[in-house]
Every structure is written in structure tokens, then in C-alpha cells.
Write an enzyme that holds these catalytic residues in place. Structure first.
Site, short mmCIF file in Angstrom:
data_model
loop_
_atom_site.label_atom_id
_atom_site.label_comp_id
_atom_site.label_asym_id
_atom_site.label_seq_id
_atom_site.Cartn_x
_atom_site.Cartn_y
_atom_site.Cartn_z
CE LYS A 11 60.95 -32.69 55.97
NZ LYS A 11 60.33 -32.29 54.74
CG HIS A 94 62.25 -26.76 56.45
ND1 HIS A 94 61.06 -27.06 55.84
CD2 HIS A 94 63.14 -27.72 56.06
CE1 HIS A 94 61.23 -28.17 55.11
NE2 HIS A 94 62.47 -28.59 55.24
CD GLU A 96 58.32 -29.42 55.51
OE1 GLU A 96 58.63 -29.69 56.68
OE2 GLU A 96 58.61 -30.14 54.54
CD GLU A 166 65.76 -27.99 52.49
OE1 GLU A 166 66.03 -29.19 52.54
OE2 GLU A 166 64.92 -27.45 53.24
N GLY A 172 60.22 -33.49 49.44
CA GLY A 172 59.22 -34.53 49.71
C GLY A 172 58.43 -34.96 48.49
#
Ligand code: PEP
Length: 249
Positions: A11, A94, A96, A166, A172
Site C-alpha cells: 500500500k 482493491h 480501498e 477480500e 486491516g
């Protein structure tokens, strides 16, 4: 029969010095030979990281790619450029990027097409937020992500893709999907691939689990028949823990 893969997504972490230090540590650590190991550093450091890893079998990936050809797109990095830097993998979608940069399944199709046109393997990320799971909508949501992101591909193109499941609530957070939850969703994803592409093709697609995967839970997760490895965030930032995950099959 399927490739076992462990990919470390660094990241937006590590300074230049720290990225090189981690690469140098990974270059000498003992890693299982039957696992494809990928590190995905910040793009600005990728060439240095690559040269630090040149005597190891570790491959490189990028965290994002443009959905267009080269041109006037300030701040973007094209698949052609990624290929020219000798990079073999790219994350696509992803969570994010989906959340903070509003990437839609439609945007991701453009990125996947660019990557495949330049012989780079997309690692297509999918997964539900907690609210969707609590509503019981997680299977539908992941199905839509897979259909809208990948189902335009031919069989040959799909064979050049990797999928990463995911669950967003596990990324996280320290909360990992249980081994049963992971297998349930991975089996479901493979069943969707079977319906569209047939059993032979579906059996060849590696599906990685991501979300607080660490040395203490990797073995249990990877023991599942449809879990072919992991996409690792936090635990990939330390050579020892990343290596322990790689060596968990
Ligand atoms: C990720 O961001 O892809 C990820 C899995 O992160 P973490 O391992 O830190 O949950």
C-alpha cells in the site's frame, strides 16, 4: 494443479530506504519453492525493489493501473509502462480504490483489458462490506463484482487472471474471516466461474484470500480446497511474517 500465490500489498507504506531494506531482507529469506510470491510496493520504488530482488524468484506487481493507453493523463501509470518496467502483476479494484477513488466495476473492466493487452496478470479484488454481509447480501454482491468485472473475458483471457476475495470488514481490522467463511465464499466464486466457463477453466483459476491474514491463521485458511493463497497487507510489511505466511501451505 492451481498456482499457489501469496502477494504482499505494501500500500502507501515505506520510505525509499525502508522499501529497499524490506526487499533486501526478502531476497535472502527462505521461501517455499512451490509458491508464486509477489510483492506490490509503491510504484515510485518498484524498479529499485525489483533490482534488489533480482536474485530471488519473487515477482513484482503494481497497486493500480490506468484504464487507457499512454497519453495526457497526469498522475496515471499505463499498462504499457508497467510492462516496459518488467512487472508481471497488477491489483485491480482493491476495496480501498473502490471506496476512496470511486472505482466502479465498469472502470475496472478498462483496467483489466489494458493489463491483458500487455500480458500483465490482473489480480481482481472483490468482497463485501460488513453491512452487506449482515443483510445476507454478500453472495449477490460478490457475484455482481465477478460478473461485471470479468465475464466479458474469453476463456484464454480469464486464465490469465487471479481473483482475490477480500471481505472489506476483515481488511486491516485484525478480524479475519473464519476458515469456513473463506471456503464458503471461495467455493461460491468458483461455482460462478464453473457456470460461465465450465469446470476445467474454473479449476485453473487461483482465488486468494485477503483480510488480516497473518502467520497465526494462514495455515488454516490455506488448507481450504478453494483457497489458493493470500493477498496480504499489514503482515507483508515485515519480511519474517510475510515469509511465514508464504511457508504456510
Ligand atoms: C489488503 O489490503 O489487501 C489486506 C488484506 O490488508 P490486511 O492484510 O492488512 O488486512
Amino acid at each position: 494443479m492451481r498456482k499457489k500465490i501469496v502477494a504482499g500489498n505494501w500500500k502507501m507504506n515505506k520510505s525509499q530506504y525502508e522499501a529497499n531494506k524490506l526487499a533486501n531482507e526478502l531476497a535472502v529469506v527462505q521461501l517455499a519453492v512451490n509458491v508464486e510470491v509477489i510483492v506490490i510496493p509503491t510504484s515510485i520504488f518498484i524498479s529499485e525493489v525489483k533490482s534488489n530482488l533480482q536474485n530471488s524468484s519473487i515477482k513484482l506487481g503494481v497497486q493500480n493501473t490506468a484504464g487507457t493507453d499512454n497519453g495526457a493523463y497526469t498522475g496515471e501509470i499505463s499498462a504499457a509502462q508497467i510492462k516496459s518496467a518488467g512487472i508481471e502483476y497488477a491489483l485491480v479494484g482493491h476495496s480501498e480504490r473502490r471506496e476512496y477513488f470511486n472505482e466502479s466495476n465498469k472502470d475496472l473492466v478498462q483496467k483489466i483489458n489494458q493489463l491483458l493487452a500487455h500480458s500483465i496478470t490482473p489480480i481482481y479484488c472483490c468482497g463485501e462490506v460488513l453491512a452487506e454481509r449482515e443483510k445476507g447480501n454478500h453472495f449477490n454482491l460478490v457475484k455482481t463484482q465477478i460478473e461485471e468485472g470479468l465475464f466479458h473475458l474469453s476463456e484464454t483471457e480469464l486464465l490469465n487472471c487471479v481473483i482475490a476475495y477480500e471481505p472489506v470488514w476483515a481488511i486491516g481490522t485484525g478480524v479475519t474471516a473464519s476458515s469456513d467463511q473463506a471456503q464458503e465464499m471461495h467455493g461460491f466464486i468458483r461455482s460462478i466461474l464453473v457456470e460461465k466457463y465450465g469446470q476445467d477453466i474454473a479449476n485453473k483459476i487461483s482465488i486468494l484470500y485477503g483480510g488480516s491474514c497473518k502467520p497465526s491463521n494462514a495455515q488454516e485458511l490455506f488448507a481450504n480446497s478453494d483457497v489458493d493463497g493470500g493477498l496480504i497487507g499489514g503482515a507483508s510489511l515485515v519480511a519474517e511474517s510475510f515469509a511465514a505466511i508464504v511457508n504456510s501451505f
